[in-house]
Design a protein around this motif. Structure first.
Motif, mmCIF file in Angstrom:
data_model
loop_
_atom_site.group_PDB
_atom_site.id
_atom_site.type_symbol
_atom_site.label_atom_id
_atom_site.label_comp_id
_atom_site.label_asym_id
_atom_site.label_seq_id
_atom_site.Cartn_x
_atom_site.Cartn_y
_atom_site.Cartn_z
ATOM 1 N N TYR A 259 0.834 -1.204 0.000
ATOM 2 C CA TYR A 259 0.000 0.000 0.000
ATOM 3 C C TYR A 259 0.870 1.256 0.000
ATOM 4 C CZ TYR A 259 -4.026 -2.947 0.981
ATOM 5 O OH TYR A 259 -5.017 -3.900 0.894
ATOM 6 N N GLY A 260 0.432 2.254 -0.742
ATOM 7 C CA GLY A 260 1.108 3.541 -0.761
ATOM 8 C C GLY A 260 0.789 4.289 -2.040
ATOM 9 N N ARG A 261 0.876 5.624 -1.986
ATOM 10 C CA ARG A 261 0.617 6.419 -3.176
ATOM 11 C C ARG A 261 1.746 6.182 -4.190
ATOM 12 N NH1 ARG A 261 -3.336 7.218 -4.502
ATOM 13 N NH2 ARG A 261 -4.277 9.166 -3.752
ATOM 14 N N GLY A 262 1.364 5.740 -5.376
ATOM 15 C CA GLY A 262 2.336 5.418 -6.417
ATOM 16 C C GLY A 262 2.821 3.984 -6.391
ATOM 17 N N ALA A 263 2.396 3.202 -5.397
ATOM 18 C CA ALA A 263 2.837 1.808 -5.334
ATOM 19 C C ALA A 263 2.423 1.053 -6.586
ATOM 20 C CB ALA A 263 2.254 1.124 -4.091
ATOM 21 N N ALA A 264 1.245 1.409 -7.126
ATOM 22 C CA ALA A 264 0.795 0.802 -8.375
ATOM 23 C C ALA A 264 0.967 1.778 -9.536
ATOM 24 C CB ALA A 264 -0.667 0.372 -8.254
ATOM 25 N N ASP A 265 0.506 2.998 -9.379
ATOM 26 C CA ASP A 265 0.434 3.995 -10.452
ATOM 27 C C ASP A 265 1.416 5.121 -10.174
ATOM 28 O OD1 ASP A 265 -0.404 5.528 -12.577
ATOM 29 O OD2 ASP A 265 -2.221 6.257 -11.585
ATOM 30 N N ASP A 266 2.624 5.107 -10.729
ATOM 31 C CA ASP A 266 3.062 4.121 -11.704
ATOM 32 C C ASP A 266 4.494 3.714 -11.377
ATOM 33 O OD1 ASP A 266 3.006 2.515 -14.036
ATOM 34 O OD2 ASP A 266 3.764 4.135 -15.267
ATOM 35 N N LYS A 267 4.849 3.803 -10.087
ATOM 36 C CA LYS A 267 6.224 3.439 -9.744
ATOM 37 C C LYS A 267 6.463 1.942 -9.886
ATOM 38 C CE LYS A 267 7.092 7.636 -7.172
ATOM 39 N NZ LYS A 267 7.327 8.332 -5.896
ATOM 40 N N ALA A 268 5.395 1.156 -9.790
ATOM 41 C CA ALA A 268 5.522 -0.267 -10.117
ATOM 42 C C ALA A 268 5.793 -0.452 -11.600
ATOM 43 C CB ALA A 268 4.271 -1.028 -9.702
ATOM 44 N N GLY A 269 5.244 0.427 -12.445
ATOM 45 C CA GLY A 269 5.558 0.376 -13.872
ATOM 46 C C GLY A 269 7.037 0.607 -14.124
ATOM 47 N N ILE A 270 7.614 1.561 -13.396
ATOM 48 C CA ILE A 270 9.059 1.800 -13.506
ATOM 49 C C ILE A 270 9.832 0.543 -13.126
ATOM 50 C CG2 ILE A 270 10.999 3.131 -12.585
ATOM 51 C CD1 ILE A 270 8.973 5.382 -11.985
ATOM 52 N N MET A 271 9.448 -0.063 -11.989
ATOM 53 C CA MET A 271 10.194 -1.217 -11.507
ATOM 54 C C MET A 271 9.941 -2.458 -12.357
ATOM 55 S SD MET A 271 12.193 -0.058 -9.356
ATOM 56 C CE MET A 271 12.941 -1.681 -9.241
ATOM 57 N N ALA A 272 8.814 -2.504 -13.078
ATOM 58 C CA ALA A 272 8.632 -3.590 -14.046
ATOM 59 C C ALA A 272 9.692 -3.490 -15.135
ATOM 60 C CB ALA A 272 7.227 -3.544 -14.642
ATOM 61 N N HIS A 273 9.950 -2.259 -15.606
ATOM 62 C CA HIS A 273 11.002 -2.063 -16.613
ATOM 63 C C HIS A 273 12.381 -2.399 -16.037
ATOM 64 C CE1 HIS A 273 7.956 -0.434 -19.094
ATOM 65 N NE2 HIS A 273 8.025 0.835 -18.715
ATOM 66 N N ILE A 274 12.666 -1.851 -14.852
ATOM 67 C CA ILE A 274 13.977 -2.087 -14.225
ATOM 68 C C ILE A 274 14.175 -3.576 -13.972
ATOM 69 C CG2 ILE A 274 15.379 -1.663 -12.164
ATOM 70 C CD1 ILE A 274 15.154 0.835 -13.801
ATOM 71 N N GLY A 275 13.174 -4.212 -13.373
ATOM 72 C CA GLY A 275 13.287 -5.624 -13.047
ATOM 73 C C GLY A 275 13.406 -6.508 -14.273
ATOM 74 N N ALA A 276 12.687 -6.152 -15.345
ATOM 75 C CA ALA A 276 12.757 -6.951 -16.569
ATOM 76 C C ALA A 276 14.144 -6.864 -17.190
ATOM 77 C CB ALA A 276 11.694 -6.481 -17.556
ATOM 78 N N ILE A 277 14.720 -5.667 -17.212
ATOM 79 C CA ILE A 277 16.068 -5.516 -17.779
ATOM 80 C C ILE A 277 17.090 -6.234 -16.911
ATOM 81 C CG2 ILE A 277 17.859 -3.848 -18.392
ATOM 82 C CD1 ILE A 277 15.570 -1.868 -19.031
ATOM 83 N N ARG A 278 16.925 -6.165 -15.596
ATOM 84 C CA ARG A 278 17.829 -6.902 -14.709
ATOM 85 C C ARG A 278 17.788 -8.397 -15.006
ATOM 86 N NH1 ARG A 278 16.248 -4.161 -8.892
ATOM 87 N NH2 ARG A 278 17.700 -2.370 -8.972
ATOM 88 N N ALA A 279 16.587 -8.943 -15.138
ATOM 89 C CA ALA A 279 16.454 -10.373 -15.413
ATOM 90 C C ALA A 279 17.056 -10.721 -16.766
ATOM 91 C CB ALA A 279 14.986 -10.786 -15.347
ATOM 92 N N LEU A 280 16.799 -9.876 -17.770
ATOM 93 C CA LEU A 280 17.351 -10.119 -19.096
ATOM 94 C C LEU A 280 18.875 -10.139 -19.051
ATOM 95 C CD1 LEU A 280 16.308 -10.312 -22.126
ATOM 96 C CD2 LEU A 280 17.003 -7.911 -22.304
ATOM 97 N N THR A 281 19.455 -9.203 -18.317
ATOM 98 C CA THR A 281 20.910 -9.130 -18.195
ATOM 99 C C THR A 281 21.461 -10.335 -17.447
ATOM 100 O OG1 THR A 281 20.736 -6.723 -18.179
ATOM 101 C CG2 THR A 281 22.802 -7.665 -17.423
ATOM 102 N N GLU A 282 20.751 -10.774 -16.423
ATOM 103 C CA GLU A 282 21.189 -11.946 -15.662
ATOM 104 C C GLU A 282 21.237 -13.189 -16.546
ATOM 105 O OE1 GLU A 282 22.376 -14.231 -12.353
ATOM 106 O OE2 GLU A 282 22.275 -12.066 -12.611
ATOM 107 N N VAL A 283 20.290 -13.312 -17.452
ATOM 108 C CA VAL A 283 20.200 -14.527 -18.277
ATOM 109 C C VAL A 283 21.029 -14.414 -19.556
ATOM 110 C CG1 VAL A 283 18.603 -15.976 -19.605
ATOM 111 C CG2 VAL A 283 17.958 -15.142 -17.333
ATOM 112 N N LEU A 284 20.957 -13.279 -20.244
ATOM 113 C CA LEU A 284 21.645 -13.130 -21.527
ATOM 114 C C LEU A 284 23.002 -12.468 -21.419
ATOM 115 C CD1 LEU A 284 18.748 -11.962 -23.915
ATOM 116 C CD2 LEU A 284 19.469 -14.288 -23.339
ATOM 117 N N GLY A 285 23.307 -11.892 -20.257
ATOM 118 C CA GLY A 285 24.491 -11.059 -20.152
ATOM 119 C C GLY A 285 24.180 -9.648 -20.602
ATOM 120 N N ALA A 286 25.065 -8.708 -20.280
ATOM 121 C CA ALA A 286 24.822 -7.296 -20.584
ATOM 122 C C ALA A 286 25.080 -6.963 -22.043
ATOM 123 C CB ALA A 286 25.685 -6.411 -19.691
ATOM 124 N N ASP A 287 25.589 -7.927 -22.811
ATOM 125 C CA ASP A 287 25.990 -7.656 -24.183
ATOM 126 C C ASP A 287 24.939 -8.114 -25.191
ATOM 127 O OD1 ASP A 287 27.884 -6.544 -25.900
ATOM 128 O OD2 ASP A 287 28.736 -8.504 -26.388
#
Length: 478
Positions: free
Chosen positions: A140-168
């Motif tokens: 719960y919190g202001r922005g927890a869903a709209d839209d700071k979670a959207g930011i962290m979806a992007h950050i988290g997805a890129i982190r996972a992609l880098t973990e699996v594919l490497g940064a290159d």
């Protein structure tokens, strides 16, 4: 970090990469939530009455997270002016980043916003709005869903992609984290023009919408447009005693009530001739679900005609969202000379915002009672939008969502508006637009006790990671 997997997924994709990304998302999820809570603690309200320093701090915090990914060639906090000319005010800070595509891969632009709505009254919250609090499966919190979670979806997805594919990896990624979406995106068009080279992409993911329910993903394909303005109704040059002149002199409140009542039929449907509806198919959605999600009180009936979702997605709606008039506590026996109201209209896909504004203006002028004088100002417009679902980006997104959720996504409309999407289309007409989200029907964005369901968030994050992996394996010309 694991060894980079091959980008030719003909034999190993999707099973091997899907499971590797799933594991990476799961392992990093506590850190992702911790980063999200740090963002939510920053009261980044972008409205003019609030401290801009908080929005600046929020932009800096986002930029730090983006730099920490180690995959972008450029990460900067930038501004654009609101309007034109030397006296144009500066807009709120946004974060932009870019890495170039290689080996024929496409570029995807990931959008979210780091500003938030005002919290409203603290007493309406079960926990303080800027102290993120976990209760059950929800944060719960202001922005927890709209839209700071959207930011962290992007950050988290890129982190996972880098973990699996490497940064290159070869996929091109642009990032645009806006800082004034909740206050009208007033510098948005200028920002796009000034940063076109940084933001240009083959596909654009706007992470600022909803999912069908806790277990079913959604892709938003229809958005209503918006027309909002202040309407001032005047009948007198000055206030007069209601006992001395009441019954002969029309006061502004009477005129306002009579005028506003012409906007709707007896069943609550919009009664403004010329405002059109769209022909959209809608999934099954009954009154019980509406009652549960909207909080209808016992005995209060829904309004409008047609299927419930057609009323929300495909028909116009008009709401009076504010009234400037004496409060009950300050009421005196006075005929009011003027009353101002804020009118907010939602426009069905297929009708332009400027056309709808003129239709509303004409209706009000034709129905002004007792010869009341009308003035309209403070106009805000936003175009409706229909997504073209025939492109490869939608196909890749649908496949990624199905793998992440275990269910195919539902194509939905949204009754609210995201006006800047039309500006994205205007600036990047060849880009494919995807409107995704991390919210669920009980997230209550803009309301007290806004929250994020962690299960929904995790699946949405995995969906995006899988989508990026699919694009990294894709030739941009195919």
């Amino acid at each position: 970090m694991t060894d980079a997997l091959p980008t030719d997924f003909a034999s190993t994709y999707p099973a091997t990469v899907t499971e590797a990304l799933r594991d990476a998302v799961t392992a990093a999820f506590p850190a992702t939530i911790a980063d999200l809570t740090r963002l939510v603690k920053i009261p980044s309200v972008s409205w003019a009455a609030f401290d801009r320093a908080h929005v600046a701090a929020s932009a800096d915090a986002v930029a730090e997270l983006v730099r920490g990914l180690g995959v972008f060639d450029l990460v900067e906090v930038r501004h654009a002016a609101i309007g034109e000319g030397a006296d144009a005010a500066p807009g709120q800070p946004a974060v932009v980043a870019r890495r170039a595509a290689r080996n024929g891969r496409p570029t995807v632009l990931l959008y979210a916003h780091h500003d938030v709505q005002p919290p409203g009254r603290d007493e309406d919250w079960e926990s303080p709005p800027f102290e993120p609090t976990l209760r059950g499966d929800r944060l719960y919190g202001r922005g927890a869903a709209d839209d700071k979670a959207g930011i962290m979806a992007h950050i988290g997805a890129i982190r996972a992609l880098t973990e699996v594919l490497g940064a290159d990896f070869d996929l091109g990624i642009a990032l645009f984290i806006e800082g004034e979406e909740e206050s009208g995106s007033l510098s948005f068009a200028n920002f796009l023009r000034e940063n076109r080279e940084v933001l240009e992409a083959d596909a654009i993911v706007v992470a600022d919408s909803n999912n069908w329910d806790l277990e079913t993903p959604a892709l938003t394909v229809a958005l209503r447009g918006a027309v909002a303005f202040r309407l001032t109704i005047s009948t007198l040059a000055h206030a007069s005693h209601s006992g001395m002149f009441g019954g002969a002199v029309p006061d502004a409140m009477l005129a306002a009530i009579r005028l506003l009542s012409t906007l709707h039929d007896a069943d609550g449907s919009v009664a403004v001739e010329g405002l059109r509806s769209a022909d959209l198919e809608t999934p099954e959605y009954d009154e019980a679900q509406l009652r549960a999600e909207a909080g209808l009180l016992d005995g209060v009936t829904p309004i409008g005609r047609g299927t419930i979702l057609s009323r929300i997605w495909a028909q116009p709606a008009i709401t009076v969202t504010g009234i400037d008039a004496p409060s009950v506590a300050n009421a005196s026996n006075t005929l009011l000379p003027s009353v101002a109201v804020r009118v907010s209209a939602r426009i069905a896909p297929g009708q332009s915002d400027t056309e709808a504004l003129e239709i509303l203006r004409e209706h009000l002028e034709q129905h002004a009672p007792f010869g009341a004088h009308l003035a309209i100002d403070g106009i805000e417009l936003g175009q409706p939008f229909l997504v073209d679902t025939s492109g490869w980006a939608v196909a890749e997104s649908n496949a990624a969502m199905t793998d992440a959720w275990g269910k195919a996504p539902v194509e939905i409309g949204v009754g609210g508006s995201i006006p800047f999407i039309a500006e994205l289309v205007e600036e990047f007409p060849s880009a494919q637009i995807l409107v995704t989200g991390v919210e669920d029907p009980d997230s209550r964005p803009h309301s007290p006790n806004e929250s994020l369901h962690l299960g929904v968030f995790k699946r949405a994050l995995l969906s995006e990671a899988l989508f990026l992996a699919r694009l990294d394996a894709r030739d941009s010309t195919s």
